[in-house]
Design a protein around this motif. Structure first.
Motif, PDB file in Angstrom:
ATOM      1  N   LEU A 158      69.621   9.139  -9.314  1.00 14.07           N
ATOM      2  CA  LEU A 158      70.068   7.770  -9.118  1.00 14.07           C
ATOM      3  C   LEU A 158      70.302   7.480  -7.636  1.00 14.07           C
ATOM      4  O   LEU A 158      70.942   8.241  -6.931  1.00 14.07           O
ATOM      5  N   THR A 159      69.748   6.357  -7.158  1.00 15.49           N
ATOM      6  CA  THR A 159      69.966   6.006  -5.756  1.00 15.49           C
ATOM      7  C   THR A 159      70.889   4.792  -5.628  1.00 15.49           C
ATOM      8  O   THR A 159      71.657   4.693  -4.694  1.00 15.49           O
ATOM      9  N   VAL A 160      70.798   3.834  -6.607  1.00 13.09           N
ATOM     10  CA  VAL A 160      71.652   2.635  -6.530  1.00 13.09           C
ATOM     11  C   VAL A 160      72.910   2.896  -7.353  1.00 13.09           C
ATOM     12  O   VAL A 160      72.958   2.624  -8.543  1.00 13.09           O
ATOM     13  N   LEU A 161      73.917   3.475  -6.710  1.00 10.45           N
ATOM     14  CA  LEU A 161      75.124   3.811  -7.459  1.00 10.45           C
ATOM     15  C   LEU A 161      76.019   2.602  -7.650  1.00 10.45           C
ATOM     16  O   LEU A 161      76.694   2.476  -8.647  1.00 10.45           O
ATOM     17  N   GLU A 162      76.035   1.726  -6.687  1.00 12.43           N
ATOM     18  CA  GLU A 162      76.921   0.579  -6.786  1.00 12.43           C
ATOM     19  C   GLU A 162      76.155  -0.703  -6.513  1.00 12.43           C
ATOM     20  O   GLU A 162      75.383  -0.788  -5.571  1.00 12.43           O
ATOM     21  N   GLU A 163      76.362  -1.665  -7.378  1.00  9.70           N
ATOM     22  CA  GLU A 163      75.849  -3.001  -7.101  1.00  9.70           C
ATOM     23  C   GLU A 163      76.728  -3.971  -7.871  1.00  9.70           C
ATOM     24  O   GLU A 163      77.458  -3.565  -8.785  1.00  9.70           O
ATOM     25  N   LYS A 164      76.690  -5.244  -7.488  1.00 10.57           N
ATOM     26  CA  LYS A 164      77.554  -6.234  -8.130  1.00 10.57           C
ATOM     27  C   LYS A 164      77.245  -6.321  -9.616  1.00 10.57           C
ATOM     28  O   LYS A 164      76.087  -6.286 -10.014  1.00 10.57           O
ATOM     29  N   MET A 165      78.310  -6.447 -10.409  1.00  6.71           N
ATOM     30  CA  MET A 165      78.112  -6.553 -11.851  1.00  6.71           C
ATOM     31  C   MET A 165      78.968  -7.695 -12.380  1.00  6.71           C
ATOM     32  O   MET A 165      80.077  -7.913 -11.879  1.00  6.71           O
ATOM     33  N   PRO A 225      81.704  -9.408 -14.176  1.00 10.15           N
ATOM     34  CA  PRO A 225      82.973  -8.799 -14.605  1.00 10.15           C
ATOM     35  C   PRO A 225      83.097  -8.653 -16.124  1.00 10.15           C
ATOM     36  O   PRO A 225      83.686  -7.683 -16.608  1.00 10.15           O
ATOM     37  N   ASP A 226      82.521  -9.607 -16.875  1.00 10.49           N
ATOM     38  CA  ASP A 226      82.608  -9.496 -18.339  1.00 10.49           C
ATOM     39  C   ASP A 226      81.825  -8.284 -18.845  1.00 10.49           C
ATOM     40  O   ASP A 226      82.264  -7.566 -19.744  1.00 10.49           O
ATOM     41  N   VAL A 227      80.662  -8.063 -18.232  1.00 14.32           N
ATOM     42  CA  VAL A 227      79.849  -6.905 -18.631  1.00 14.32           C
ATOM     43  C   VAL A 227      80.585  -5.621 -18.231  1.00 14.32           C
ATOM     44  O   VAL A 227      80.675  -4.670 -19.022  1.00 14.32           O
ATOM     45  N   ALA A 228      81.155  -5.628 -17.018  1.00 11.47           N
ATOM     46  CA  ALA A 228      81.896  -4.442 -16.553  1.00 11.47           C
ATOM     47  C   ALA A 228      83.055  -4.131 -17.503  1.00 11.47           C
ATOM     48  O   ALA A 228      83.310  -2.971 -17.834  1.00 11.47           O
ATOM     49  N   THR A 229      83.734  -5.181 -17.974  1.00  8.39           N
ATOM     50  CA  THR A 229      84.858  -4.972 -18.901  1.00  8.39           C
ATOM     51  C   THR A 229      84.369  -4.361 -20.217  1.00  8.39           C
ATOM     52  O   THR A 229      84.984  -3.445 -20.766  1.00  8.39           O
ATOM     53  N   GLU A 230      83.239  -4.866 -20.701  1.00 10.65           N
ATOM     54  CA  GLU A 230      82.697  -4.323 -21.966  1.00 10.65           C
ATOM     55  C   GLU A 230      82.269  -2.872 -21.802  1.00 10.65           C
ATOM     56  O   GLU A 230      82.462  -2.055 -22.708  1.00 10.65           O
ATOM     57  N   GLU A 244      73.066   0.794 -22.867  1.00  9.85           N
ATOM     58  CA  GLU A 244      72.149  -0.319 -23.149  1.00  9.85           C
ATOM     59  C   GLU A 244      72.618  -1.598 -22.467  1.00  9.85           C
ATOM     60  O   GLU A 244      71.809  -2.421 -22.038  1.00  9.85           O
ATOM     61  N   MET A 245      73.940  -1.762 -22.332  1.00 13.71           N
ATOM     62  CA  MET A 245      74.421  -3.022 -21.727  1.00 13.71           C
ATOM     63  C   MET A 245      74.580  -2.908 -20.201  1.00 13.71           C
ATOM     64  O   MET A 245      74.886  -3.882 -19.537  1.00 13.71           O
ATOM     65  N   ASP A 246      74.361  -1.705 -19.660  1.00 15.14           N
ATOM     66  CA  ASP A 246      74.530  -1.513 -18.213  1.00 15.14           C
ATOM     67  C   ASP A 246      73.294  -2.040 -17.482  1.00 15.14           C
ATOM     68  O   ASP A 246      72.190  -1.518 -17.674  1.00 15.14           O
ATOM     69  N   PRO A 247      73.454  -3.077 -16.643  1.00 19.17           N
ATOM     70  CA  PRO A 247      72.278  -3.673 -15.988  1.00 19.17           C
ATOM     71  C   PRO A 247      71.548  -2.698 -15.067  1.00 19.17           C
ATOM     72  O   PRO A 247      70.391  -2.918 -14.725  1.00 19.17           O
ATOM     73  N   ARG A 248      72.199  -1.588 -14.677  1.00 21.23           N
ATOM     74  CA  ARG A 248      71.536  -0.616 -13.791  1.00 21.23           C
ATOM     75  C   ARG A 248      70.577   0.275 -14.570  1.00 21.23           C
ATOM     76  O   ARG A 248      69.735   0.939 -13.989  1.00 21.23           O
ATOM     77  N   ASP A 249      70.735   0.298 -15.904  1.00 20.21           N
ATOM     78  CA  ASP A 249      69.872   1.156 -16.725  1.00 20.21           C
ATOM     79  C   ASP A 249      68.638   0.374 -17.138  1.00 20.21           C
ATOM     80  O   ASP A 249      68.749  -0.656 -17.806  1.00 20.21           O
ATOM     81  N   LYS A 250      67.485   0.847 -16.726  1.00 22.95           N
ATOM     82  CA  LYS A 250      66.255   0.073 -16.908  1.00 22.95           C
ATOM     83  C   LYS A 250      65.484   0.449 -18.178  1.00 22.95           C
ATOM     84  O   LYS A 250      64.307   0.092 -18.331  1.00 22.95           O
ATOM     85  N   ARG A 251      66.105   1.183 -19.082  1.00 24.24           N
ATOM     86  CA  ARG A 251      65.380   1.500 -20.318  1.00 24.24           C
ATOM     87  C   ARG A 251      65.119   0.222 -21.116  1.00 24.24           C
ATOM     88  O   ARG A 251      65.957  -0.681 -21.144  1.00 24.24           O
TER      89      ARG A 251
END
Ligand code: SF4
Ligand code: F3S
Ligand code: FES
Length: 252
Positions: free
Chosen positions: A142-149, A151-156, A195-202
């Motif tokens: 993984l290279t992009v460890l942090e990026e804006k998310m 807040p509702d998704v982050a809470t979930e 599945e709900m994490d926007p950083r995961d591209k599956r």
């Protein structure tokens, strides 16, 4: 999770009925043994077990690490329900009779100790529980460890990250008892988290390959033992229904 104000009934004697069995010991047979101890204020099942070990039998096997409901090691069946020994107060049992069994669906180490680690490790490897920056990413690439998310998704995501891998949901699930390769509710919670994490591209097709069969989400019979017995109150019903709907459309 069983909780109350922790006040003991003065002078009350508790009777612990505990399954004893050491599969490593040649000729040993499963049996119930009863131990009596005096109840103290704020006594948990874990404290009771320690007292039994100190007073009666140093060979009694059970697991714990944190004693604070965080590590997930102390899951066992307490009067018929899977729960955490370190968070269950003895005064929640009015007659003082407490029956303890090891969690079913996991390999027994001895007495109340089971190997949840092997199950969780297999589940994690099978579901590739790491962020896939590319659909077929290897762990630690993984290279992009942090990026804006959002807040509702982050809470979930945080909500699902509260899983402590205690195994109570798997032990409370009839399907997991019948199908040895069934992913189990803990696996569904992990899949839902990635599945709900926007950083995961599956893609939906990738998820379908992982959980779109009877050992995955289509094997779940909505028995809801998972939701009823999760000490962390994770939203099993909601997330499993979501994954099932998603896999139905991915498979058509
Ligand atoms: Fe334990 Fe709940 Fe996680 Fe299942 S989902 S392993 S019951 S914390
Ligand atoms: Fe088992 Fe939970 Fe489904 S108990 S059958 S995983 S709803
Ligand atoms: Fe860690 Fe109970 S000892 S959760």
């Amino acid at each position: 999770m069983s909780q109350s104000n922790g006040t003991a009934q003065k002078g009350r004697t508790l009777k612990f009925h505990i399954l004893r069995f050491d599969p490593q010991l040649k000729g040993d047979k499963p049996r119930m043994e009863t131990f009596e101890i005096e109840e103290q204020d704020s006594m948990t099942i874990f404290i009771g077990l320690n007292e039994i070990r100190k007073k009666y039998d140093a060979s009694l096997q059970f697991d714990f690490v944190c004693r604070a409901g965080i590590c997930g090691s102390c899951g066992m069946v307490i009067n018929g329900r899977p729960d955490l020994a370190c968070r269950t107060l003895t005064n929640t049992f009015p007659d003082g009779e407490i029956t303890l069994l090891p969690l079913p669906a996991f390999e027994l180490i001895g007495d109340l100790s089971v190997d949840t680690g092997k199950f969780m490790r297999n589940m994690s490897e099978r579901m590739e529980n790491w962020i896939h920056e590319e659909p077929d990413a290897e762990p630690r690439k993984l290279t992009v460890l942090e990026e804006k998310m959002d807040p509702d998704v982050a809470t979930e995501i945080y909500e699902l990250d509260r899983c402590i891998e205690c195994g109570c949901c798997v032990s409370a699930c009839g399907t997991a008892r019948m199908r040895k390769d069934f992913l189990g509710a803990v696996g569904f919670m992990h899949v839902a988290r990635f599945e709900m994490d926007p950083r995961d591209k599956r893609t939906d097709e990738d998820w379908y390959d992982l959980i779109g069969d009877d050992d995955g989400v289509f094997g779940c019979m909505s028995l809801m033992g998972c939701e009823d017995n999760c000490p962390k109150d994770l939203p099993h019903q909601n997330r499993i229904a979501y994954l099932r709907r998603k896999m139905v459309s991915a498979g058509t």
